[in-house]
Every structure is written in structure tokens, then in C-alpha cells.
Motif scaffolding. Structure first.
Motif, PDB file in Angstrom:
ATOM      1  N   ASN A   1      -0.795   0.756  -0.913  1.00  0.00           N
ATOM      2  CA  ASN A   1      -0.379   2.132  -0.720  1.00  0.00           C
ATOM      3  C   ASN A   1       1.148   2.109  -0.628  1.00  0.00           C
ATOM      4  O   ASN A   1       1.716   1.664   0.361  1.00  0.00           O
ATOM      5  CB  ASN A   1      -0.999   2.666   0.587  1.00  0.00           C
ATOM      6  CG  ASN A   1      -0.561   4.068   0.933  1.00  0.00           C
ATOM      7  OD1 ASN A   1      -0.354   4.397   2.089  1.00  0.00           O
ATOM      8  ND2 ASN A   1      -0.419   4.935  -0.060  1.00  0.00           N
ATOM      9  N   ALA A   2       1.801   2.552  -1.694  1.00  0.00           N
ATOM     10  CA  ALA A   2       3.261   2.501  -1.721  1.00  0.00           C
ATOM     11  C   ALA A   2       3.780   3.504  -2.743  1.00  0.00           C
ATOM     12  O   ALA A   2       3.042   3.956  -3.620  1.00  0.00           O
ATOM     13  CB  ALA A   2       3.717   1.093  -2.123  1.00  0.00           C
ATOM     14  N   ASP A   3       5.061   3.824  -2.597  1.00  0.00           N
ATOM     15  CA  ASP A   3       5.727   4.663  -3.593  1.00  0.00           C
ATOM     16  C   ASP A   3       6.137   3.764  -4.758  1.00  0.00           C
ATOM     17  O   ASP A   3       7.087   2.991  -4.658  1.00  0.00           O
ATOM     18  CB  ASP A   3       6.956   5.334  -2.961  1.00  0.00           C
ATOM     19  CG  ASP A   3       7.751   6.146  -3.975  1.00  0.00           C
ATOM     20  OD1 ASP A   3       7.389   6.139  -5.170  1.00  0.00           O
ATOM     21  OD2 ASP A   3       8.739   6.789  -3.567  1.00  0.00           O
ATOM     22  N   GLY A   4       5.414   3.892  -5.847  1.00  0.00           N
ATOM     23  CA  GLY A   4       5.628   3.009  -6.994  1.00  0.00           C
ATOM     24  C   GLY A   4       6.901   3.299  -7.768  1.00  0.00           C
ATOM     25  O   GLY A   4       7.255   2.524  -8.667  1.00  0.00           O
ATOM     26  N   SER A   5       7.589   4.391  -7.446  1.00  0.00           N
ATOM     27  CA  SER A   5       8.835   4.629  -8.190  1.00  0.00           C
ATOM     28  C   SER A   5       9.889   3.579  -7.821  1.00  0.00           C
ATOM     29  O   SER A   5      10.865   3.405  -8.535  1.00  0.00           O
ATOM     30  CB  SER A   5       9.347   6.062  -8.012  1.00  0.00           C
ATOM     31  OG  SER A   5       9.464   6.354  -6.649  1.00  0.00           O
ATOM     32  N   HIS A   6       9.660   2.860  -6.709  1.00  0.00           N
ATOM     33  CA  HIS A   6      10.555   1.746  -6.360  1.00  0.00           C
ATOM     34  C   HIS A   6      10.016   0.412  -6.867  1.00  0.00           C
ATOM     35  O   HIS A   6      10.589  -0.632  -6.579  1.00  0.00           O
ATOM     36  CB  HIS A   6      10.718   1.652  -4.835  1.00  0.00           C
ATOM     37  CG  HIS A   6      11.205   2.928  -4.230  1.00  0.00           C
ATOM     38  ND1 HIS A   6      12.398   3.498  -4.600  1.00  0.00           N
ATOM     39  CD2 HIS A   6      10.639   3.766  -3.328  1.00  0.00           C
ATOM     40  CE1 HIS A   6      12.553   4.634  -3.922  1.00  0.00           C
ATOM     41  NE2 HIS A   6      11.496   4.827  -3.159  1.00  0.00           N
ATOM     42  N   GLY A   7       8.860   0.449  -7.570  1.00  0.00           N
ATOM     43  CA  GLY A   7       8.249  -0.789  -8.033  1.00  0.00           C
ATOM     44  C   GLY A   7       7.656  -1.551  -6.863  1.00  0.00           C
ATOM     45  O   GLY A   7       7.270  -0.950  -5.846  1.00  0.00           O
TER      46      GLY A   7
ATOM     47  N   ARG B   1       0.539   6.391  -4.159  1.00  0.00           N
ATOM     48  CA  ARG B   1       1.139   7.014  -2.978  1.00  0.00           C
ATOM     49  C   ARG B   1       0.081   7.608  -2.050  1.00  0.00           C
ATOM     50  O   ARG B   1       0.387   7.962  -0.916  1.00  0.00           O
ATOM     51  CB  ARG B   1       2.184   8.063  -3.390  1.00  0.00           C
ATOM     52  CG  ARG B   1       1.646   9.177  -4.244  1.00  0.00           C
ATOM     53  CD  ARG B   1       2.782  10.023  -4.794  1.00  0.00           C
ATOM     54  NE  ARG B   1       3.443  10.782  -3.758  1.00  0.00           N
ATOM     55  CZ  ARG B   1       3.018  11.966  -3.301  1.00  0.00           C
ATOM     56  NH1 ARG B   1       1.915  12.511  -3.783  1.00  0.00           N
ATOM     57  NH2 ARG B   1       3.685  12.598  -2.362  1.00  0.00           N
ATOM     58  N   HIS B   2      -1.164   7.728  -2.546  1.00  0.00           N
ATOM     59  CA  HIS B   2      -2.250   8.243  -1.690  1.00  0.00           C
ATOM     60  C   HIS B   2      -3.083   7.084  -1.139  1.00  0.00           C
ATOM     61  O   HIS B   2      -3.740   6.362  -1.898  1.00  0.00           O
ATOM     62  CB  HIS B   2      -3.157   9.184  -2.475  1.00  0.00           C
ATOM     63  CG  HIS B   2      -2.534  10.509  -2.768  1.00  0.00           C
ATOM     64  ND1 HIS B   2      -2.284  11.438  -1.792  1.00  0.00           N
ATOM     65  CD2 HIS B   2      -2.089  11.045  -3.920  1.00  0.00           C
ATOM     66  CE1 HIS B   2      -1.722  12.503  -2.322  1.00  0.00           C
ATOM     67  NE2 HIS B   2      -1.581  12.298  -3.619  1.00  0.00           N
ATOM     68  N   LYS B   3      -3.075   6.964   0.194  1.00  0.00           N
ATOM     69  CA  LYS B   3      -3.810   5.909   0.887  1.00  0.00           C
ATOM     70  C   LYS B   3      -5.314   5.970   0.586  1.00  0.00           C
ATOM     71  O   LYS B   3      -5.964   4.954   0.389  1.00  0.00           O
ATOM     72  CB  LYS B   3      -3.587   6.164   2.383  1.00  0.00           C
ATOM     73  CG  LYS B   3      -3.836   5.036   3.301  1.00  0.00           C
ATOM     74  CD  LYS B   3      -3.389   5.551   4.663  1.00  0.00           C
ATOM     75  CE  LYS B   3      -3.513   4.556   5.750  1.00  0.00           C
ATOM     76  NZ  LYS B   3      -2.853   5.105   6.962  1.00  0.00           N
ATOM     77  N   ARG B   4      -5.820   7.199   0.551  1.00  0.00           N
ATOM     78  CA  ARG B   4      -7.261   7.358   0.342  1.00  0.00           C
ATOM     79  C   ARG B   4      -7.695   6.836  -1.027  1.00  0.00           C
ATOM     80  O   ARG B   4      -8.734   6.193  -1.169  1.00  0.00           O
ATOM     81  CB  ARG B   4      -7.606   8.849   0.484  1.00  0.00           C
ATOM     82  CG  ARG B   4      -9.025   9.148   0.115  1.00  0.00           C
ATOM     83  CD  ARG B   4      -9.448  10.528   0.543  1.00  0.00           C
ATOM     84  NE  ARG B   4     -10.728  10.825  -0.083  1.00  0.00           N
ATOM     85  CZ  ARG B   4     -11.197  12.044  -0.220  1.00  0.00           C
ATOM     86  NH1 ARG B   4     -10.495  13.076   0.211  1.00  0.00           N
ATOM     87  NH2 ARG B   4     -12.367  12.236  -0.792  1.00  0.00           N
TER      88      ARG B   4
END
Ligand code: SAH
Length: 214
Positions: A131-137, A107-110
Motif C-alpha cells: 500500500n503506497a503512492d506509486g507515483s514515487h515508485g 494507494r488503496h489499502k483495501r
């Protein structure tokens, strides 16, 4: 300090003494220099069996925990693997030695940008970092043979269970973020999901949404 023969011997000895016995996993961890994933103040401690701080207030996991989680995941050479929680990129680099293709998200781009530059330097071309919210896979790349979550969830996230292939395995720390969590292994079978509790662990929490940096 460099990852020379003597340093590797000590590093592998510590892993074995903590129960990392799978020769493919040990071989992968011997190839990937953890020192490249730890920068700044804690550089000198990269080969010790301890978690260390990285950017964005996150941590690179303890090597023995990386080894035990990788071992529990039972990765095969043709597997497509998703890692949730790229962090430093070290775990993804270890997985890249064992699998056909590794997708890793943070979730952190850096953190994603920093990890990508190490993957490029090591020519690890079978890793793709997003860079993505992995809770959605990662619905566009699903389904996966293996899923490894390196942040603690309160329950194994539903979208990740849904993106696991039949016969697939997911390893995920489960529990409240301020308490000791349990490492859980989930097997997807024809009859549903089987859960094994492996060991107590402590991870930073899986947080929904992107980090403020991206
Ligand atoms: N596997 C890493 C260590 C992970 S630390 C390594 O080898 O260094 C946990 C990581 O999970 C952190 O970088 C944090 O930003 C990330 N994270 C937490 N919640 C997340 C989410 N919902 N989606 C993607 N990444 C997440």
C-alpha cells in the motif's frame, strides 16, 4: 460461469482478434482465471472483454488492454517488474507468469489486501503487494527492468523514469483523466529516453497520496 476449456477458447479468441498475438502473453492469460479477481454484481461478466467496477470506485482493466500492455512491456523471464495500480491484482497475476519478481503498489489499502488474498490462494509467491503512492515508485526495490503503470498520468512520472534500469521499458497511459489518453512506451537507453505512442486508452487517473482507507 467457470474458466473451462470452452470459456478459455472464447476468451483467447477475443484477445487475438484485438491484436494480442504474443504466445507467452496468451499463455499467461490462459493460466490466470480473471473470474477470481471480479466479485459481486459483475462476476458473471468476468470473461467478457470489458473493464468492470471493483472496490474503492476503481476498475479492473479490459482483458485485451491487459494483453496489449503486457505485450508492449516485452517482459523476460529474469525481469523484476513494478506495477503501479494493483487494483484487483489481475494484471500483476498475469505479469507473475512472465517475470521473475513482481512488485505492485496501490494507494488503496483495501485493494491491496483483497489482491493479496487472491495471490495467496493462487500461490503466486513471486508477487509482493504494497500500500503506497506509486507515483514515487518503490525506491527500496529499484531499479526495475520493466515498469507498468495502470493509471493515467499527465506525464510519465520522473521518479519512475529514474527507477528504470538502463535498457529498461516502461508502459504508461498519459493524458488528462477526463479525456482519451495515449499509451506510451518509454525505453531507457544510453542516450536518455525514447518514447513511442502505441494506442488510445482510457484509465482512471494516477492520484498522488494514499487513499482515505489507508
Ligand atoms: N491493474 C489493475 C487495474 C488498475 S485501476 C487491475 O489489474 O485490476 C488503477 C489503480 O491505480 C486503482 O486501483 C487506483 O487505486 C490505483 N492508483 C491510482 N493512483 C495511484 C498512485 N499514485 N499510487 C498507487 N496506485 C494508484
Amino acid at each position: 460461469m467457470s474458466f473451462d476449456a470452452e470459456c478459455k477458447m472464447q476468451f483467447l479468441f477475443a484477445l487475438r482478434s484485438k491484436g494480442v498475438t504474443d504466445s507467452r502473453v496468451l499463455g499467461a492469460m490462459e493460466k490466470v482465471d480473471r473470474g477470481l479477481f471480479v466479485t459481486g454484481l459483475f462476476e458473471d461478466r468476468a470473461y467478457e472483454d470489458m473493464p468492470l467496477p471493483i472496490s474503492c470506485g476503481q476498475t479492473i482493466s479490459q482483458p485485451s488492454v491487459v494483453g496489449l500492455m503486457t505485450q508492449a512491456l516485452q517482459v523476460a523471464p529474469r525481469d523484476k517488474v513494478l506495477e503501479v495500480g494493483t487494483g484487483s491484482g489481475y494484471q500483476a497475476a498475469v505479469l507473475s507468469q512472465l517475470a521473475r519478481r513482481v512488485y505492485t503498489v496501490d494507494r488503496h489499502k483495501r485493494l491491496v489486501a483483497e489482491a493479496r488474498s487472491v495471490f495467496d490462494a493462487l500461490d503466486l509467491t513471486n508477487i509482493t503487494a504494497f500500500n503506497a503512492d506509486g507515483s514515487h515508485g518503490l525506491p527500496d526495490q529499484a531499479p526495475f527492468d520493466r515498469i507498468l503503470v495502470t493509471a493515467a498520468a499527465e506525464d510519465p512520472p520522473g521518479p519512475l523514469l529514474a527507477q528504470l534500469k538502463m535498457g529498461g521499458i516502461m508502459v504508461v497511459p498519459v493524458g488528462q483523466s477526463d479525456a482519451v489518453q495515449s499509451l506510451i512506451r518509454v525505453h531507457r537507453t544510453e542516450n536518455g529516453f525514447d518514447y513511442d505512442e502505441l494506442r488510445p486508452v482510457r484509465f482512471v487517473p494516477l492520484v498522488e497520496g494514499l487513499g482515505r482507507d489507508g
